[in-house]
Design an enzyme around this catalytic site. Structure first.
Site, PDB file in Angstrom:
ATOM      1  N   THR A  76      -7.297   4.880  28.491  1.00  0.00           N
ATOM      2  CA  THR A  76      -6.782   5.696  27.400  1.00  0.00           C
ATOM      3  C   THR A  76      -7.337   7.116  27.512  1.00  0.00           C
ATOM      4  OG1 THR A  76      -6.400   5.742  25.014  1.00  0.00           O
ATOM      5  CG2 THR A  76      -8.593   5.127  25.715  1.00  0.00           C
ATOM      6  N   THR A  77      -6.536   8.075  27.075  1.00  0.00           N
ATOM      7  CA  THR A  77      -6.910   9.479  27.208  1.00  0.00           C
ATOM      8  C   THR A  77      -8.190   9.793  26.429  1.00  0.00           C
ATOM      9  OG1 THR A  77      -4.622  10.102  27.585  1.00  0.00           O
ATOM     10  CG2 THR A  77      -6.079  11.836  26.759  1.00  0.00           C
ATOM     11  N   SER A 135     -22.660 -13.553  14.497  1.00  0.00           N
ATOM     12  CA  SER A 135     -22.002 -12.472  13.764  1.00  0.00           C
ATOM     13  C   SER A 135     -22.125 -12.664  12.257  1.00  0.00           C
ATOM     14  CB  SER A 135     -20.517 -12.454  14.176  1.00  0.00           C
ATOM     15  OG  SER A 135     -19.775 -11.561  13.378  1.00  0.00           O
ATOM     16  N   THR A 186     -19.625   6.218  14.324  1.00  0.00           N
ATOM     17  CA  THR A 186     -18.362   6.958  14.333  1.00  0.00           C
ATOM     18  C   THR A 186     -18.648   8.450  14.165  1.00  0.00           C
ATOM     19  OG1 THR A 186     -16.185   7.185  13.321  1.00  0.00           O
ATOM     20  CG2 THR A 186     -17.991   6.786  11.822  1.00  0.00           C
ATOM     21  N   LYS A 220     -16.660   9.782  10.032  1.00  0.00           N
ATOM     22  CA  LYS A 220     -17.041   9.661   8.630  1.00  0.00           C
ATOM     23  C   LYS A 220     -18.011  10.801   8.284  1.00  0.00           C
ATOM     24  CE  LYS A 220     -15.126   5.107   8.515  1.00  0.00           C
ATOM     25  NZ  LYS A 220     -15.230   3.696   8.834  1.00  0.00           N
ATOM     26  N   ARG A 258       0.816  -1.211   0.000  1.00  0.00           N
ATOM     27  CA  ARG A 258       0.000   0.000   0.000  1.00  0.00           C
ATOM     28  C   ARG A 258       0.848   1.259   0.000  1.00  0.00           C
ATOM     29  NH1 ARG A 258      -5.519  -1.149   3.011  1.00  0.00           N
ATOM     30  NH2 ARG A 258      -5.753  -3.326   2.438  1.00  0.00           N
TER      31      ARG A 258
END
Ligand SMILES: *Cc1c(COP(=O)(O)O)cnc(C)c1O
Length: 425
Positions: free
Chosen positions: A277-278, A137, A245, A248, A22
């Site tokens: 996590t922050t 799933s 999210t 997007k 990539r």
């Protein structure tokens, strides 16, 4: 030379030999002129049109979103200052969570640093808290959902993509009293198809299962207020967990889950990927809130996008290009070979100043490589015509196939989260 470099080089060589190494284009958006961007190559730059952005509505450049971020940065600074547990909870995040709960008609919402993290935290924590839980799933679920399931250690059964009868079969094999989760997406990001949400909800009722939906590729774009496909189909109250999210259609960064107050509180209290996590920076939270608020009221972005999509699809079909069937804003064009796919992308960029990234394995199964086009409301009629001509020229020059043979291999098999081969998106 660094330590063990021979191993790293060998791993890279393997990708080159399969034609799926990539290369990232070095792009700089031209502010309000997006989808026009500068492409930097060495010491020169030239103007290109971006046709593969997930900033689906161009909200990343919207004046009210940009202003909200600048105001917040000036007023309260940029960093979060810690995890949510250690001084990282602040007013802009609380407001954002309120906005999201309202968007999806849920009691609560919880924000994470990305959609990827929200799926890991959401799926793994919910299935760990539920005693003896088993997950059902869809075979094409996103890597982040698969990661969440692996993380949970819960047993899972994989049903064929969007196959209601197969899911029913699998559900019926498990005792009714045992807690179950049905995990699926609304819009599948590489094919652009939509899942049978209400059928899945019926099965969830019948077989005592919780429904967990990933609406990442739908929030902001579908439904009267941008609440996603579940909102559009009037199914918000039948879904237990909606994940989305902010990166997007909302044009910023971060991810979230929404659901009942008790479920969200449990994830908040038990998920390591939330606790350790922050938190999201304050200006990012403020910008996301501005974007969501705008899209709850304004429909011109959604309408503009749908018009651009309809125009382009029509032209591509008329030109005889191998459009893969999609009933959303995602327009995949079939190539079916990694090397050819990269060549097509390179040619579009070199000759036509059009940027469309090749979509190769492991993002899609081998043999289904494609170009994935995402029109925004900011692509003009002129840009659409130019794109169509450029694609026709490219298909003719490279003798690419015009019939899209679709052969689907379950994501669960080909997305390897093991160190090698590398997984990507
Ligand atoms: C992009 C994506 C995610 C992850 O969201 P980010 O905010 O980019 O981390 C989750 N699910 C699906 C289906 C996606 O395509």
């Amino acid at each position: 030379m660094g330590k063990f470099d021979n191993h790293f080089q060998k791993a890279i060589e393997a990708l080159h030999s399969e034609g799926r190494y990539r290369v990232f284009a070095n792009l700089e958006r031209r502010g309000a002129a997006f989808p026009l961007s500068w492409l930097y190559e060495g010491n020169t730059r030239r103007e290109v049109v971006i046709w593969c952005s997930n900033d689906y509505l161009g909200m990343g450049k919207h004046p009210s979103v940009v202003q909200a971020m600048m105001d917040a940065a000036e007023r309260i600074g940029v960093g979060a200052g810690g995890t949510r547990n250690i001084s990282g909870t602040h007013l802009p995040i609380i407001e954002l969570e309120g906005e999201l709960a309202d968007l999806h008609g849920k009691e609560s919402a919880l924000v994470f640093t990305s959609g990827y993290v929200s799926n890991i935290a959401g799926i793994s924590t919910i299935s760990k808290v539920l005693p003896d839980c088993i997950i059902f799933s869809d075979e094409l679920n996103h890597a982040s959902m698969i990661d969440g399931m692996r993380n949970s250690g819960a047993p899972k059964k994989i049903f064929r993509h969007n196959d209601v009868a197969h899911l029913k079969n699998l559900l019926s094999e498990v005792p009714l009293g045992r807690p179950k989760i049905i995990a699926f997406e609304s819009v599948y990001s590489m094919d652009g198809d939509i899942s049978p949400i209400s059928d899945f909800c019926d099965l969830a009722d019948e077989y005592n299962a919780l429904t967990y939906i990933d609406e990442v590729h739908a929030v902001g774009m579908y439904g009267p207020r941008g609440g996603g496909i579940a909102e559009q189909e009037g199914l918000l109250d039948r879904i237990d967990v909606i994940e989305g999210t902010l990166a997007k259609a909302f044009g910023t960064l971060g991810g979230y889950i929404t659901g009942s107050a008790a479920l969200i509180d449990a994830v908040r209290s038990y998920a390591p990927s939330f606790i350790f996590t922050t938190a999201l920076p304050r200006p990012v939270a403020a910008a996301a809130t501005a974007s969501i608020r705008h899209l709850k009221i304004s429909t011109s972005e959604r309408e503009g996008q749908q018009q651009a999509v309809a125009k382009l699809k029509k032209l591509l079909v008329m030109a005889g290009l191998p459009l893969m069937s999609s009933n959303t804003h995602i327009i995949p064009i079939f190539v079916g070979d990694a090397v050819q796919c990269k060549k097509a992308s390179d040619r579009l960029l070199e000759k036509h100043n059009i940027y469309i990234q090749p979509i190769n394995y492991p993002t899609v199964p081998k043999g289904t490589e494609r170009l994935r086009i995402t029109p925004t409301p900011h692509h003009t009629e002129h840009m659409i015509l130019e794109l169509c001509d450029a694609l026709v020229e490219t298909w003719e020059t490279l003798s690419l196939p015009c019939d899209g043979v679709k052969h689907v291999v379950p994501m669960h098999q080909h997305v390897s989260l093991q160190p090698f081969p590398a997984s990507g998106g």
